[in-house]
Write an enzyme that holds these catalytic residues in place. Sequence first.
Site, PDB file in Angstrom:
ATOM      1  N   HIS A 175     -21.653 -23.106  -7.199  1.00  0.00           N
ATOM      2  CA  HIS A 175     -21.964 -22.053  -8.175  1.00  0.00           C
ATOM      3  C   HIS A 175     -23.451 -22.048  -8.564  1.00  0.00           C
ATOM      4  O   HIS A 175     -24.104 -23.077  -8.508  1.00  0.00           O
ATOM      5  CB  HIS A 175     -21.118 -22.242  -9.436  1.00  0.00           C
ATOM      6  CG  HIS A 175     -19.654 -21.988  -9.207  1.00  0.00           C
ATOM      7  ND1 HIS A 175     -18.721 -22.981  -9.194  1.00  0.00           N
ATOM      8  CD2 HIS A 175     -18.990 -20.835  -8.959  1.00  0.00           C
ATOM      9  CE1 HIS A 175     -17.527 -22.459  -8.958  1.00  0.00           C
ATOM     10  NE2 HIS A 175     -17.661 -21.155  -8.805  1.00  0.00           N
ATOM     11  N   ASP A 180     -11.073 -15.260 -13.535  1.00  0.00           N
ATOM     12  CA  ASP A 180     -11.816 -16.220 -12.711  1.00  0.00           C
ATOM     13  C   ASP A 180     -11.811 -17.585 -13.412  1.00  0.00           C
ATOM     14  O   ASP A 180     -12.144 -17.680 -14.606  1.00  0.00           O
ATOM     15  CB  ASP A 180     -13.254 -15.681 -12.574  1.00  0.00           C
ATOM     16  CG  ASP A 180     -14.082 -16.423 -11.550  1.00  0.00           C
ATOM     17  OD1 ASP A 180     -13.506 -17.000 -10.616  1.00  0.00           O
ATOM     18  OD2 ASP A 180     -15.332 -16.387 -11.684  1.00  0.00           O
TER      19      ASP A 180
HETATM   20  P1  13P Z   1     -22.066 -17.590  -7.397  1.00  0.00           P
HETATM   21  O1  13P Z   1     -22.636 -18.369  -8.544  1.00  0.00           O
HETATM   22  O2  13P Z   1     -22.526 -18.140  -6.086  1.00  0.00           O
HETATM   23  O3  13P Z   1     -22.312 -16.142  -7.500  1.00  0.00           O
HETATM   24  O4  13P Z   1     -20.462 -17.805  -7.429  1.00  0.00           O
HETATM   25  C1  13P Z   1     -19.657 -17.048  -8.279  1.00  0.00           C
HETATM   26  C2  13P Z   1     -18.258 -17.537  -8.361  1.00  0.00           C
HETATM   27  O5  13P Z   1     -17.787 -18.341  -7.593  1.00  0.00           O
HETATM   28  C3  13P Z   1     -17.412 -16.980  -9.428  1.00  0.00           C
HETATM   29  O6  13P Z   1     -16.172 -17.590  -9.483  1.00  0.00           O
HETATM   30  O1  G3H Z   2     -17.801 -19.265 -11.347  1.00  0.00           O
HETATM   31  C1  G3H Z   2     -18.365 -18.938 -12.390  1.00  0.00           C
HETATM   32  C2  G3H Z   2     -18.806 -17.549 -12.568  1.00  0.00           C
HETATM   33  O2  G3H Z   2     -20.079 -17.359 -12.023  1.00  0.00           O
HETATM   34  C3  G3H Z   2     -18.739 -17.181 -14.029  1.00  0.00           C
HETATM   35  O3  G3H Z   2     -19.739 -17.791 -14.760  1.00  0.00           O
HETATM   36  O4  G3H Z   2     -18.555 -18.884 -16.663  1.00  0.00           O
HETATM   37  O5  G3H Z   2     -20.988 -18.271 -16.825  1.00  0.00           O
HETATM   38  O6  G3H Z   2     -19.223 -16.499 -16.853  1.00  0.00           O
HETATM   39  P1  G3H Z   2     -19.618 -17.876 -16.384  1.00  0.00           P
HETATM   40 ZN    ZN Z   3     -16.190 -19.665  -8.915  1.00  0.00          ZN
END
Ligand code: 13P
Ligand code: G3H
Ligand code: ZN
Length: 325
Positions: free
Chosen positions: A193, A97
């Site tokens: 996010h 991700d």
């Molecule tokens: P949320 O913070 O809305 O759960 O989004 C998660 C996300 O986009 C991870 O890539």
């Molecule tokens: O898009 C971001 C995800 O929620 C992951 O969050 O970078 O704190 O692990 P993080």
């Molecule tokens: Zn994201």
Amino acid sequence: MEKQKVHYSDLGLSNTKEMFSKAMAGKYAIPAYNFNNLEQLQAIVTACIETNSPVIIQVSKGARSYANETMLRCMAMGAVQMAREAGSDIPICLHLDHGDTFELCKSCVDSGFSSVMIDGSHLPFEENMALAKKVVEYAHQFGVSVEAELGVLAGIEDEISAEHSTYTKPEEVEEFVKKTGVDSLAISIGTSHGAFKFKAGQPVPPLRFDILEECEKRIPGFPIVLHGASSVVQEYVELINQYGGNLAGAVGIPEDQLRRAAASSVCKINIDSDGRLAVTAKIREYFAKDPKEFDPRKYLGEARKELVKLVKHKNETVLGSAGKA
Ligand code: 13P
Ligand code: G3H
Ligand code: ZN
């Protein structure tokens, strides 16, 4: 010892190709849940087995440094094994991700991930395109799927408004997709996010379905991804606040809007914050009610149980992915 090179198919993982083509035809979305630890992964996989849902389990850069890339990949392999031993053949994709460099994406391809995101959304259009193309050229040699992003999601403190528009420009999507060869594209239509997506006390602005529709017209049948799609379940926010937390004003995307998006070309919906809220709410409640307990299995077990409930609910009533494996 050198880092071992592993291909995702040897771990029993799937890329996103078939998942997305079925989701597109069936008008649902594949859930993409973030995980950082054992209990989260157990809960996600258990719920997806129980609802017979395909699933993308995803690892952020932060998760990777928290838990170690190799450890997370081995946990994903364990999740596949656990599903098969339970008699389930749900497809499981392990996805990076928000990868921010070619090197990070390469490292994940080499270590057994079946899908990667290269997030060049903050770069100028041409640079974003060049970076995505480079990742595609590498990843596709191994059958690994690639997601990119056009348009910037508002930060957790940004107001979503026309003046601060960072929405995806539909006129850019066709060239981007054609020139890069990516397998899916994340777009910005008003999600963001974190747990504070909109100003507290103000009406939640609806997602920009007009932008989504414009994108769909220009790249018909192409898989679109929605990030920042937690609905910020108010029951959890209230529990957290009741038991000593302070998340006043946390608000997310209404579930009916996500359901509508899932029926469109949106084939992947990312959810992280809702899972975090479920875990935190249950742990806070547990400690408040039983201050003498110090066995992590007790409070983490309660949190895990709640997360199973949440994921089943998302699959069944929001994403529409239940029964589609
Ligand atoms: P949320 O913070 O809305 O759960 O989004 C998660 C996300 O986009 C991870 O890539
Ligand atoms: O898009 C971001 C995800 O929620 C992951 O969050 O970078 O704190 O692990 P993080
Ligand atoms: Zn994201």
